[in-house]
Design a protein around this motif. Structure first.
Motif, PDB file in Angstrom:
ATOM      1  N   ALA A 331      64.711 -47.603 -27.068  1.00  0.00           N
ATOM      2  CA  ALA A 331      63.891 -46.871 -26.104  1.00  0.00           C
ATOM      3  C   ALA A 331      64.779 -46.279 -25.017  1.00  0.00           C
ATOM      4  N   ALA A 332      64.297 -45.181 -24.445  1.00  0.00           N
ATOM      5  CA  ALA A 332      64.957 -44.544 -23.305  1.00  0.00           C
ATOM      6  C   ALA A 332      64.032 -44.635 -22.099  1.00  0.00           C
ATOM      7  N   ALA A 333      64.558 -45.149 -20.999  1.00  0.00           N
ATOM      8  CA  ALA A 333      63.768 -45.318 -19.777  1.00  0.00           C
ATOM      9  C   ALA A 333      64.007 -44.126 -18.855  1.00  0.00           C
ATOM     10  N   THR A 334      62.930 -43.459 -18.490  1.00  0.00           N
ATOM     11  CA  THR A 334      63.050 -42.342 -17.552  1.00  0.00           C
ATOM     12  C   THR A 334      63.387 -42.860 -16.153  1.00  0.00           C
ATOM     13  N   GLN A 335      62.758 -43.962 -15.759  1.00  0.00           N
ATOM     14  CA  GLN A 335      63.022 -44.599 -14.479  1.00  0.00           C
ATOM     15  C   GLN A 335      63.807 -45.893 -14.704  1.00  0.00           C
ATOM     16  N   ARG A 336      64.875 -46.070 -13.934  1.00  0.00           N
ATOM     17  CA  ARG A 336      65.740 -47.234 -14.119  1.00  0.00           C
ATOM     18  C   ARG A 336      64.976 -48.546 -13.960  1.00  0.00           C
ATOM     19  N   GLU A 337      64.013 -48.585 -13.027  1.00  0.00           N
ATOM     20  CA  GLU A 337      63.287 -49.830 -12.789  1.00  0.00           C
ATOM     21  C   GLU A 337      62.380 -50.228 -13.955  1.00  0.00           C
ATOM     22  N   ASN A 338      62.191 -49.328 -14.923  1.00  0.00           N
ATOM     23  CA  ASN A 338      61.320 -49.640 -16.064  1.00  0.00           C
ATOM     24  C   ASN A 338      62.080 -50.185 -17.265  1.00  0.00           C
ATOM     25  N   GLU A 339      63.383 -50.307 -17.165  1.00  0.00           N
ATOM     26  CA  GLU A 339      64.161 -50.801 -18.304  1.00  0.00           C
ATOM     27  C   GLU A 339      63.707 -52.193 -18.736  1.00  0.00           C
ATOM     28  N   ARG A 340      63.576 -53.082 -17.770  1.00  0.00           N
ATOM     29  CA  ARG A 340      63.193 -54.450 -18.098  1.00  0.00           C
ATOM     30  C   ARG A 340      61.786 -54.510 -18.676  1.00  0.00           C
ATOM     31  N   LYS A 341      60.890 -53.647 -18.171  1.00  0.00           N
ATOM     32  CA  LYS A 341      59.518 -53.629 -18.682  1.00  0.00           C
ATOM     33  C   LYS A 341      59.484 -53.193 -20.144  1.00  0.00           C
ATOM     34  N   LEU A 342      60.297 -52.214 -20.487  1.00  0.00           N
ATOM     35  CA  LEU A 342      60.336 -51.756 -21.885  1.00  0.00           C
ATOM     36  C   LEU A 342      60.904 -52.832 -22.798  1.00  0.00           C
ATOM     37  N   ARG A 343      61.867 -53.606 -22.286  1.00  0.00           N
ATOM     38  CA  ARG A 343      62.390 -54.724 -23.084  1.00  0.00           C
ATOM     39  C   ARG A 343      61.303 -55.785 -23.307  1.00  0.00           C
ATOM     40  N   ARG A 344      60.553 -56.057 -22.243  1.00  0.00           N
ATOM     41  CA  ARG A 344      59.479 -57.039 -22.385  1.00  0.00           C
ATOM     42  C   ARG A 344      58.395 -56.544 -23.346  1.00  0.00           C
ATOM     43  N   ALA A 345      58.220 -55.249 -23.423  1.00  0.00           N
ATOM     44  CA  ALA A 345      57.232 -54.696 -24.359  1.00  0.00           C
ATOM     45  C   ALA A 345      57.657 -54.879 -25.808  1.00  0.00           C
ATOM     46  N   GLY A 346      58.980 -55.063 -26.040  1.00  0.00           N
ATOM     47  CA  GLY A 346      59.436 -55.327 -27.403  1.00  0.00           C
ATOM     48  C   GLY A 346      60.633 -54.522 -27.849  1.00  0.00           C
ATOM     49  N   ALA A 347      61.205 -53.695 -26.966  1.00  0.00           N
ATOM     50  CA  ALA A 347      62.365 -52.898 -27.355  1.00  0.00           C
ATOM     51  C   ALA A 347      63.612 -53.762 -27.428  1.00  0.00           C
ATOM     52  N   ASN A 348      64.421 -53.573 -28.472  1.00  0.00           N
ATOM     53  CA  ASN A 348      65.682 -54.299 -28.604  1.00  0.00           C
ATOM     54  C   ASN A 348      66.766 -53.706 -27.709  1.00  0.00           C
TER      55      ASN A 348
END
Length: 412
Positions: A331-348
């Protein structure tokens, strides 16, 4: 591992069966023009059987082609019919001339082995529509009527001596060929012939419409920028791109010919443009379970989520992870603060292009050197298989989470 799956997977099975069918048709046509010389079993097989096996190979080939159509849709019934026809094709080859049929026998056996190996891939039930069922019943009923009527009135026909002759009359009448070898001799027989002609021709017309309808639908779906159901059914080992945005375009360019890419986007106009450029596109919601099931996320090599909306990307990641817990998601995060949220959603793997680009620009602005060389080296580097080293990936993920925690503490 990916290459092995491609060589022995469902698509390879369908391909080998198709070539076996074409070869069976070709050898059958050749045997019609030139008599067979006998094969391995020639001393034990009557001559009439050998001659029959020579030209019936064409019929078997056409039946195999019909089965290939069902295999492309992953029908279990097509798997059973192919499993029966392939040994018949091999047996016909053994009975026929060895120098002609040796490739056919070998290809049939290879196809049968692949078919048995991939039996779990063909698990869809044959769900016929009401129109298809009506067409099949109409054809069977019309042929039965023509055969039974001709047999009952055989004394009033010239050339009907057996039940097979009556069946032959029904087929010839329904196809409007009219060889003239069987003719009615009385008024009643002529009236029956007219009724059989009208009934059988009408049923064949209905069947033709049923067969042409899927082809017309396929043309329409292609014109609208969508994949057909048969194309979706044979997907495997592909890269599934969920959504489309500014970040998606360079990803598609980098993937190029390295992997088969399937894009899911709800924008029909964008889907049409992507289809015109040669990409496989499905017009649907990337976070919808049915859409991901149709694009076979369960057989995907990896999933890429890189639009301009992190919230929608998180939903797509959650859906993909739920349907396939083992798939590698990038996944690519548009906002830096959302990186951890995308990982928690299931992104490797989660990358922030904006943060990465900002870091390079800042380093270059304060006098950093060699950054362009690093960028060029990264762009030239070939991507590796995400399944090669799961341990390293897990450790990297943990380290990234710790870094995020540290960043959040510092910001606080």
């Amino acid at each position: 591992m990916a290459s092995v799956r491609e060589w022995v997977g469902a698509r390879a099975t369908i391909g080998t069966v198709f070539f076996a069918a074409v070869l069976s048709v070709a050898i059958g046509i050749l045997n019609i023009s030139s008599p067979v010389t006998g094969g391995v079993l020639a001393p034990y097989i009557p001559e009439a059987v050998r001659i029959t096996a020579g030209f019936t190979g064409t019929l078997t080939g056409f039946l195999l082609l019909a089965s290939v159509f069902g295999l492309r849709r992953r029908y279990r019934a097509a798997w059973y019919s192919t499993a029966v026809l392939l040994p018949v094709t091999a047996a016909q080859g053994l009975i026929q001339s060895p120098e002609r049929a040796a490739p056919l026998v070998g290809l049939s056996l290879i196809s049968l082995a692949l078919l048995l190996f991939n039996h779990r891939a063909f698990d869809r039930d044959l769900d016929l529509t009401a129109t298809q069922l009506s067409a099949l019943l109409a054809i069977a009923g019309a042929q039965t009527y023509a055969t039974a009527g001709a047999w009952a009135l055989r004394e009033q026909f010239n050339g009907i001596d057996t039940l097979f002759d009556a069946f032959y009359f029904g087929v010839v009448t329904g196809s409007t060929v009219g060889y003239g070898d069987i003719t009615p001799q009385t008024a009643i027989a002529k009236l029956f012939g007219i009724s059989a002609l009208l009934l059988t021709v009408a049923t064949f017309a209905v069947a033709l419409g049923v067969l042409l309808t899927p082809a017309i639908e396929a043309r329409l779906t292609k014109a609208l920028g969508r994949m057909t159901e048969s194309q979706l059914d044979i997907l495997e080992n592909h890269v599934l791109v969920l959504g489309y945005g500014e970040l998606t375009e360079p990803i598609l360019e980098e993937l190029g010919d390295r992997a088969r890419v399937v894009i899911v986007t709800p924008d029909e106009s964008r889907a049409k443009r992507l289809t015109d450029r040669g990409y496989d596109v499905v017009t649907d919601d990337p976070s919808d379970e049915e859409a991901l099931q149709r694009t076979r996320v369960d057989a995907a090599r990896s999933v890429v989520v890189a639009t301009n909306n992190d919230a929608e990307d998180a939903l797509a990641i959650l859906t993909a992870r739920q349907l396939n817990p083992d798939v590698h998601i990038v996944a690519a995060a548009t906002q830096r603060e959302n990186e951890r949220k995308l990982r928690r959603a299931g992104a490797n793997t989660v990358i922030s292009p904006a943060a990465l680009g900002g870091h390079f620009l800042a380093e270059s602005a304060v006098g950093g050197s060699g950054l362009e060389t690093i960028e060029e080296r990264l762009l030239d580097e070939q991507p590796t298989d995400p399944t090669v080293d799961e341990t390293v990936e897990t450790n990297g993920k943990g380290a990234a989470d710790e870094t995020d925690d540290t960043d959040e503490t510092n910001r606080s």
